[in-house]
Scaffold this motif. Sequence first.
Motif, PDB file in Angstrom:
ATOM      1  N   VAL A  98      38.194  20.328  -4.852  1.00  0.00           N
ATOM      2  CA  VAL A  98      39.725  20.239  -4.646  1.00  0.00           C
ATOM      3  C   VAL A  98      40.021  19.619  -3.129  1.00  0.00           C
ATOM      4  O   VAL A  98      39.087  19.567  -2.726  1.00  0.00           O
ATOM      5  N   ILE A  99      41.148  18.772  -3.374  1.00  0.00           N
ATOM      6  CA  ILE A  99      41.607  17.764  -2.797  1.00  0.00           C
ATOM      7  C   ILE A  99      42.789  18.103  -2.356  1.00  0.00           C
ATOM      8  O   ILE A  99      43.651  17.631  -3.330  1.00  0.00           O
ATOM      9  N   VAL A 100      43.207  18.018  -0.470  1.00  0.00           N
ATOM     10  CA  VAL A 100      43.936  18.111  -0.228  1.00  0.00           C
ATOM     11  C   VAL A 100      44.880  16.905   0.280  1.00  0.00           C
ATOM     12  O   VAL A 100      44.485  16.427   1.212  1.00  0.00           O
ATOM     13  N   ASP A 101      46.414  16.382   0.117  1.00  0.00           N
ATOM     14  CA  ASP A 101      46.448  14.484   0.150  1.00  0.00           C
ATOM     15  C   ASP A 101      47.138  15.558   0.979  1.00  0.00           C
ATOM     16  O   ASP A 101      48.664  15.658   0.217  1.00  0.00           O
ATOM     17  N   VAL A 102      47.712  15.392   2.543  1.00  0.00           N
ATOM     18  CA  VAL A 102      49.170  15.612   3.058  1.00  0.00           C
ATOM     19  C   VAL A 102      49.737  14.001   2.850  1.00  0.00           C
ATOM     20  O   VAL A 102      49.558  13.227   3.663  1.00  0.00           O
ATOM     21  N   MET A 103      50.446  13.698   2.293  1.00  0.00           N
ATOM     22  CA  MET A 103      51.312  12.102   1.935  1.00  0.00           C
ATOM     23  C   MET A 103      52.442  12.103   3.112  1.00  0.00           C
ATOM     24  O   MET A 103      52.496  13.295   4.308  1.00  0.00           O
ATOM     25  N   ARG A 104      51.711  10.686   4.106  1.00  0.00           N
ATOM     26  CA  ARG A 104      52.420  10.447   5.086  1.00  0.00           C
ATOM     27  C   ARG A 104      53.164   8.784   4.416  1.00  0.00           C
ATOM     28  O   ARG A 104      52.603   8.037   3.546  1.00  0.00           O
ATOM     29  N   GLY A 105      54.308   8.256   5.500  1.00  0.00           N
ATOM     30  CA  GLY A 105      54.733   7.100   4.786  1.00  0.00           C
ATOM     31  C   GLY A 105      53.533   6.130   4.246  1.00  0.00           C
ATOM     32  O   GLY A 105      53.074   5.756   5.589  1.00  0.00           O
ATOM     33  N   GLY A 106      53.405   5.003   4.052  1.00  0.00           N
ATOM     34  CA  GLY A 106      52.127   3.979   3.485  1.00  0.00           C
ATOM     35  C   GLY A 106      52.915   2.925   2.889  1.00  0.00           C
ATOM     36  O   GLY A 106      54.078   2.433   3.036  1.00  0.00           O
ATOM     37  N   PRO A 107      52.430   1.666   3.007  1.00  0.00           N
ATOM     38  CA  PRO A 107      51.437   1.626   2.682  1.00  0.00           C
ATOM     39  C   PRO A 107      50.548   1.473   3.776  1.00  0.00           C
ATOM     40  O   PRO A 107      51.469   1.144   4.701  1.00  0.00           O
ATOM     41  N   SER A 108      48.796   1.716   4.202  1.00  0.00           N
ATOM     42  CA  SER A 108      48.821   0.936   5.455  1.00  0.00           C
ATOM     43  C   SER A 108      48.796   2.788   6.134  1.00  0.00           C
ATOM     44  O   SER A 108      48.921   4.002   5.973  1.00  0.00           O
ATOM     45  N   THR A 109      48.775   2.092   7.711  1.00  0.00           N
ATOM     46  CA  THR A 109      48.717   2.891   8.150  1.00  0.00           C
ATOM     47  C   THR A 109      49.960   3.350   8.273  1.00  0.00           C
ATOM     48  O   THR A 109      50.884   4.760   8.834  1.00  0.00           O
ATOM     49  N   GLY A 110      51.201   2.611   8.322  1.00  0.00           N
ATOM     50  CA  GLY A 110      52.691   3.614   7.457  1.00  0.00           C
ATOM     51  C   GLY A 110      53.432   3.934   8.551  1.00  0.00           C
ATOM     52  O   GLY A 110      53.337   3.566  10.475  1.00  0.00           O
ATOM     53  N   GLN A 111      53.857   5.246   8.591  1.00  0.00           N
ATOM     54  CA  GLN A 111      54.222   6.334   9.501  1.00  0.00           C
ATOM     55  C   GLN A 111      53.400   7.387   8.883  1.00  0.00           C
ATOM     56  O   GLN A 111      53.818   8.705   8.697  1.00  0.00           O
ATOM     57  N   PRO A 112      52.760   7.097  10.728  1.00  0.00           N
ATOM     58  CA  PRO A 112      51.440   8.468  10.687  1.00  0.00           C
ATOM     59  C   PRO A 112      52.184   9.577  10.310  1.00  0.00           C
ATOM     60  O   PRO A 112      51.353  11.169  10.030  1.00  0.00           O
ATOM     61  N   THR A 113      52.828   9.661  10.802  1.00  0.00           N
ATOM     62  CA  THR A 113      53.985  11.280  11.306  1.00  0.00           C
ATOM     63  C   THR A 113      54.983  11.952  10.715  1.00  0.00           C
ATOM     64  O   THR A 113      55.246  13.089  10.627  1.00  0.00           O
ATOM     65  N   LEU A 114      55.011  11.376   9.644  1.00  0.00           N
ATOM     66  CA  LEU A 114      56.103  11.223   9.085  1.00  0.00           C
ATOM     67  C   LEU A 114      56.512  11.945   7.280  1.00  0.00           C
ATOM     68  O   LEU A 114      55.132  10.646   6.750  1.00  0.00           O
TER      69      LEU A 114
END
Lengths: 374, 290
Positions: A105-121
């Motif tokens: 099982v892989i959990v991907d908690v999506m944030r804004g990308g591409p790249s480092t993008g928006q880490p907290t959003l």
Amino acid sequence: MRMWKGRVDFMQGNEAVVEGALLAGCDFFAGYPITPASEIVELMALKLPKRGGKFVQMEDEMGSLAAAIGASLVGAKAMTATSGPGFSLMQENLGFAIMCEVPVVIVDVMRGGPSTGQPTLHSQGDVMQARWGHHGDGELIVYAPWSVQECLNLTMEAFRKATKYKTPVILLSDAIIAHMRENVVVPDEEEVELIREEIERSHKPIFGRGTSVHVTGLAHDERGYPSDDPNVYRKLLGRLRSKILDNIDDIIMLKYEKTCEQQDLTIISYGSSARAAKEAYIKLKEEGIRVGFIRLITLWPFPEDLLRNVINSDKVMVVEYNQGQIYHFVKAALRDVSDIILVSKIGGEPFTPSELKIVAKKIIKGDGGCEVIL
Amino acid sequence: MRSHPMRKYLREDRLPTIFCPGCGNGIILGAVLRAIDELKLDMNKIVFVGGIGCSGRIPGYIKADSLHTTHGRALAFATGIKLYRPDLMVIVFTGDGDSGAIGLGHLIHAARRNIDIKTICINNLNYGLTGGQFSPTTPIGAYTYTSPYGNIEGFFDLCELVASAGAVYVARWTVRRVRQLIMSLKKAFVKRGFCYIEVVSPCPTGFGRRNDMPTSIDLIRFFEERVVHIKKAKRMSKEEIRGKLVIGEFIDVEKPEFCEEYHKLIRGVERGEIKVLRPHLDWLELEMRA
Ligand SMILES: Cc1ncc(C[n+]2csc(CCOP(=O)(O)OP(=O)(O)O)c2C)c(N)n1
Ligand code: SF4
């Protein structure tokens, strides 16, 4: 989704993922910290040893998924969690897990990308990566929770499906759900006993049984031996595909609500964007507008036929936190629907129900264009 | 024809191997099987893991549980296997590219963690499987398909690297030194902790042909001409040691092993003997940090 008997707790989505995993019997976690998934990693480090489970912080995400796969091959109920940048690094081993039929099982908690993008959003930018990020064309299962309760429920379901279909299952959460707090019913252990037994029954170790098994990511025959015979490869890929696609009735989950038989508009959304979309639907309904609301829970395999069967309107609006991903699949599935409009918002601000309501009304009137960027 | 004494350990239905004539991989596989045989280890309790490369194909020929992973990641897969089932022995076959380039992170971190994995690195001075490109151990000046004018990059001494990263046992031998190799393998197989054995091995196809050493005899001669035992090397100056191939045991120490430490941690937590950093994580504060 059924309601559990259990204790009510106030927690965030990431915590609920961990609760769900532990209830499902998860006993191995390998991960690498990343916002907004770090709480899952930290909580696993805290909780697993208390139950005799194993936790390891690996040196990167390639290693995290590799270790989880290794553990699963010797019988662990294994999991890892990350966000977009780490999920990109996992793609090669994700393909390995598909090819070698390893439950994980892989959990991907999506944030804004591409790249480092928006880490907290938040964002919903990894919808296509989850499906097509690995090379080659393997099938897999992807769920998108829209609430903290669903983080718990779907994580359990992810373990069930991973072990049942011998495949990686991805939980696509995002920064909103991950850090939002809601009341959650954490089921009593007896409540989930059957699920746990089912997982236990269907997940047998491959190694360590004295059976000399060979496992390879190369194209392989029934014995697990590498083969470059085109027919062996075709047979293998065909089987990997059909074991998922022949069971969509068991895998696909979708919520459908409507005000009457024929609607002027159907709203389609999933995950955190579905929260505002649902509110907008309720407001429209209250105003007497004929509208339907579909929330996708299973994103992949895509519920193409189901959508075609249930939708009864000429207009559809797809609400997502990206520049159009599921939108394209809705369009392909609903070839007979004249207007399919993408309503997109990026940047880390949430949709508001009232703005979605206004857009919906415009679309019904016919002046929405083909894309609305909020 | 008399059957090879180690044949009983092989998947006969997979023979012959894909290895070229003159390749050192067969000698190394033979040495590993002999060490296992002499120690009377239970093959049902061993998982063989390979990376990607000619070296990584070796586990697939052994009649035991075998896992052929992705390029560079063998040690990470092995970490999951070993941590979940510490009662199984895990032996990894890797190459100088697999663990010295793309998988170097896993190599030094497995050593730092000191997890009980026995790693056998076949150093054939190039990327063999992909047809002969330079690797992090290719000598300066050597010709390969990606150093067609001679290699200008420096190279790693992987043994030094792994020893300083925290492994408990590190040794290097050439394929000609089978006796010493078996001795080292046997030592590693009964030791607890991360053990790394590098075997300098001929790849006539990828490396030899491009460097005027078309046969494995030429290559073995090339290695042996440069060999210096580590005991002697320690007394030599940096200048004197340049261009030499240091063999022998680089390190042989005892240290707490990761899986055993983890087991102790679980016991300690169970009995409430271990202090937890913060029994109730302050989530609000964590959120603010995010
Ligand atoms: C991610 C990835 N990159 C590149 C390759 C191509 N590749 C396969 S083996 C290899 C190098 C193998 O060299 P080494 O590890 O020294 O093993 P050898 O074949 O020499 O035993 C490369 C570059 C790959 N399989 N996967
Ligand atoms: S290419 Fe080199 S390492 Fe690979 S099998 Fe041939 S000789 Fe051995």
